[in-house]
Design a protein around this motif. Structure first.
Motif, PDB file in Angstrom:
ATOM      1  N   LEU A  36       0.691  -1.242   0.008  1.00 58.76           N
ATOM      2  CA  LEU A  36      -0.073   0.082  -0.076  1.00 58.76           C
ATOM      3  C   LEU A  36       0.868   1.117   0.217  1.00 58.76           C
ATOM      4  O   LEU A  36       0.497   2.209  -0.781  1.00 58.76           O
ATOM      5  CB  LEU A  36      -0.893  -0.050   1.225  1.00 58.76           C
ATOM      6  CG  LEU A  36      -2.037  -0.952   1.117  1.00 58.76           C
ATOM      7  CD1 LEU A  36      -2.683  -1.022   2.615  1.00 58.76           C
ATOM      8  CD2 LEU A  36      -3.118  -0.576   0.086  1.00 58.76           C
ATOM      9  N   ALA A  40      -0.722   2.635  -3.081  1.00 59.19           N
ATOM     10  CA  ALA A  40      -2.058   3.531  -2.430  1.00 59.19           C
ATOM     11  C   ALA A  40      -1.464   4.173  -1.105  1.00 59.19           C
ATOM     12  O   ALA A  40      -1.907   3.716  -0.228  1.00 59.19           O
ATOM     13  CB  ALA A  40      -3.102   2.355  -2.349  1.00 59.19           C
ATOM     14  N   THR A  43      -4.158   5.262   1.439  1.00 53.66           N
ATOM     15  CA  THR A  43      -4.833   3.989   2.138  1.00 53.66           C
ATOM     16  C   THR A  43      -3.652   3.735   3.054  1.00 53.66           C
ATOM     17  O   THR A  43      -4.182   3.121   4.222  1.00 53.66           O
ATOM     18  CB  THR A  43      -5.138   3.006   1.387  1.00 53.66           C
ATOM     19  OG1 THR A  43      -5.918   3.567   0.299  1.00 53.66           O
ATOM     20  CG2 THR A  43      -5.614   1.942   1.852  1.00 53.66           C
ATOM     21  N   SER A  47      -4.475   3.440   7.146  1.00 54.36           N
ATOM     22  CA  SER A  47      -4.183   2.023   7.664  1.00 54.36           C
ATOM     23  C   SER A  47      -3.283   2.255   9.089  1.00 54.36           C
ATOM     24  O   SER A  47      -3.342   1.375   9.734  1.00 54.36           O
ATOM     25  CB  SER A  47      -3.687   1.156   6.806  1.00 54.36           C
ATOM     26  OG  SER A  47      -4.581   0.845   5.744  1.00 54.36           O
ATOM     27  N   LYS A  53      -9.099   0.746  11.269  1.00 55.45           N
ATOM     28  CA  LYS A  53      -9.056  -0.479  10.784  1.00 55.45           C
ATOM     29  C   LYS A  53      -9.887  -1.492  11.290  1.00 55.45           C
ATOM     30  O   LYS A  53     -10.659  -2.228  10.997  1.00 55.45           O
ATOM     31  CB  LYS A  53      -7.595  -0.937  10.766  1.00 55.45           C
ATOM     32  CG  LYS A  53      -6.629  -0.476   9.836  1.00 55.45           C
ATOM     33  CD  LYS A  53      -5.120  -1.053   9.975  1.00 55.45           C
ATOM     34  CE  LYS A  53      -5.141  -2.445   9.593  1.00 55.45           C
ATOM     35  NZ  LYS A  53      -3.938  -2.947   9.663  1.00 55.45           N
ATOM     36  N   MET A  82     -11.126   0.566   3.159  1.00 53.17           N
ATOM     37  CA  MET A  82     -10.265   1.485   3.374  1.00 53.17           C
ATOM     38  C   MET A  82      -9.595   2.090   2.239  1.00 53.17           C
ATOM     39  O   MET A  82      -9.335   3.288   2.487  1.00 53.17           O
ATOM     40  CB  MET A  82      -8.919   0.576   3.907  1.00 53.17           C
ATOM     41  CG  MET A  82      -9.462   0.019   5.239  1.00 53.17           C
ATOM     42  SD  MET A  82      -9.785   1.230   6.763  1.00 53.17           S
ATOM     43  CE  MET A  82      -7.921   1.898   6.907  1.00 53.17           C
ATOM     44  N   LEU A  83      -9.545   1.484   0.981  1.00 53.28           N
ATOM     45  CA  LEU A  83      -9.220   2.164  -0.104  1.00 53.28           C
ATOM     46  C   LEU A  83     -10.003   3.609  -0.489  1.00 53.28           C
ATOM     47  O   LEU A  83      -9.624   4.542  -0.760  1.00 53.28           O
ATOM     48  CB  LEU A  83      -8.985   1.021  -1.552  1.00 53.28           C
ATOM     49  CG  LEU A  83      -7.796   0.263  -1.321  1.00 53.28           C
ATOM     50  CD1 LEU A  83      -7.985  -0.948  -2.419  1.00 53.28           C
ATOM     51  CD2 LEU A  83      -6.619   0.890  -1.653  1.00 53.28           C
ATOM     52  N   ARG A  85     -12.160   4.809   1.424  1.00 50.66           N
ATOM     53  CA  ARG A  85     -12.322   5.907   2.313  1.00 50.66           C
ATOM     54  C   ARG A  85     -11.012   6.829   2.342  1.00 50.66           C
ATOM     55  O   ARG A  85     -11.056   8.216   2.660  1.00 50.66           O
ATOM     56  CB  ARG A  85     -12.345   5.362   3.721  1.00 50.66           C
ATOM     57  CG  ARG A  85     -13.456   4.843   4.184  1.00 50.66           C
ATOM     58  CD  ARG A  85     -13.593   4.518   5.630  1.00 50.66           C
ATOM     59  NE  ARG A  85     -14.957   3.540   5.850  1.00 50.66           N
ATOM     60  CZ  ARG A  85     -15.424   3.596   7.184  1.00 50.66           C
ATOM     61  NH1 ARG A  85     -14.770   3.990   8.181  1.00 50.66           N
ATOM     62  NH2 ARG A  85     -16.521   2.960   7.307  1.00 50.66           N
ATOM     63  N   ALA A  86     -10.067   6.324   1.581  1.00 55.18           N
ATOM     64  CA  ALA A  86      -8.858   7.195   1.463  1.00 55.18           C
ATOM     65  C   ALA A  86      -8.643   7.885   0.140  1.00 55.18           C
ATOM     66  O   ALA A  86      -7.711   8.618  -0.050  1.00 55.18           O
ATOM     67  CB  ALA A  86      -7.547   6.142   1.549  1.00 55.18           C
ATOM     68  N   ASP A  88      -8.444   6.396  -2.899  1.00 52.42           N
ATOM     69  CA  ASP A  88      -8.022   5.407  -3.821  1.00 52.42           C
ATOM     70  C   ASP A  88      -8.808   4.378  -4.480  1.00 52.42           C
ATOM     71  O   ASP A  88      -9.882   4.091  -3.950  1.00 52.42           O
ATOM     72  CB  ASP A  88      -6.926   4.478  -2.994  1.00 52.42           C
ATOM     73  CG  ASP A  88      -5.560   5.248  -2.660  1.00 52.42           C
ATOM     74  OD1 ASP A  88      -5.245   6.259  -3.289  1.00 52.42           O
ATOM     75  OD2 ASP A  88      -4.999   4.933  -1.556  1.00 52.42           O
TER      76      ASP A  88
END
Length: 249
Positions: A36, A40, A43, A47, A53, A82-83, A85-86, A88
């Motif tokens: 990541l 990314a 992310t 994280s 998380k 998570m991707l 939300r970030a 990505d």
């Protein structure tokens, strides 16, 4: 006591039975984090918040309660969340999960695992019976197994009776002809008892039997290491009594 004469197959748990699972998962988390950071980074930064998380994984588990048996699916969807939300691309979840999954197969076996696998596989069909997503072939021990049954592939998880029945069917025997070995007192031992199997609780840490107040599930035979169980099949050394195990072992 274990009645060896009844045994025609062995079903065997994987995580925390043949290797410690949490060091493996920790290593897979590091591999995922490294990936990541490269592909990314937003992310990766997000994280770093452990509570977030944890909350995301709980949300995904609740959202997909019908997939509780499929740890790979839940992990992939948590990565996807998570991707997103970030900011990505969500499609990176597939590649990111494959990095995690490959690292998840890099296990460090307990010292007694390979000798026990070699010993039993020469005598019986051995079937992996796991709620986790380890692949015995990718781990490098597939040659010892006749078959592998997982919660992910079957759609139900231990202690559900159906996964134990499927394990017996994969070995070509009836449930009462199976010896099941596992570390989880509830998922492995109670489930296998309910299926009519003989059971050995691999109790490496010397825990108390948690079902003590449930007479329908008396304490099974227990061992602290697999070598002690293998000794039941070996003739005694001259002058020594035959190896015996009981629920107080």
């Amino acid at each position: 006591m274990i009645d060896i004469s009844r045994i025609k197959a062995i079903t065997l748990d994987l995580d925390d039975t043949l290797w410690p699972v949490w060091p493996t998962i920790a290593g897979a988390e590091v591999a995922l984090s490294d990936w990541l950071n490269q592909y990314a980074p937003a992310t990766a930064a997000l994280s770093q918040e452990p509570e977030l998380k944890k909350a995301v994984r709980a949300e995904i588990a609740q959202r997909h309660a019908d997939q509780a048996h499929d740890l790979s699916f839940l992990r992939r969807e948590a990565i996807r969340e998570m991707l997103l939300r970030a900011g990505d691309p969500g499609h990176l979840a597939e590649a990111a999960f494959e990095v995690f999954f490959a690292a998840r197969q890099r296990v460090e076996l307990f010292d007694d695992a390979l000798p026990a696998l070699a010993f039993w596989s020469q005598r019986y069909p051995v079937v992996a019976l796991s709620n986790g997503n380890a692949d015995v072939h990718r781990v490098g021990i597939g040659q010892y197994f006749h078959a592998s049954v997982s919660a992910q592939s079957l759609g139900v998880a231990k202690p559900d009776l159906r996964i134990f029945v499927a394990g017996a069917q994969a070995a070509g025997v009836l449930p009462h002809e199976v010896l099941h070995i596992g570390d989880d007192a509830h998922a492995d031992c109670v489930g296998a008892m309910d299926a009519g199997m003989q059971v050995v609780w691999l109790n490496r840490e010397g825990k108390d039997w948690p079902q003590a107040n449930h007479p329908s599930h008396p304490a099974p035979v227990q061992v602290a290491e697999l070598n002690a169980l293998c000794a039941l099949w070996l003739p005694p050394t001259k002058g020594d009594p035959p190896a015996r195990l009981s629920s107080s072992a």
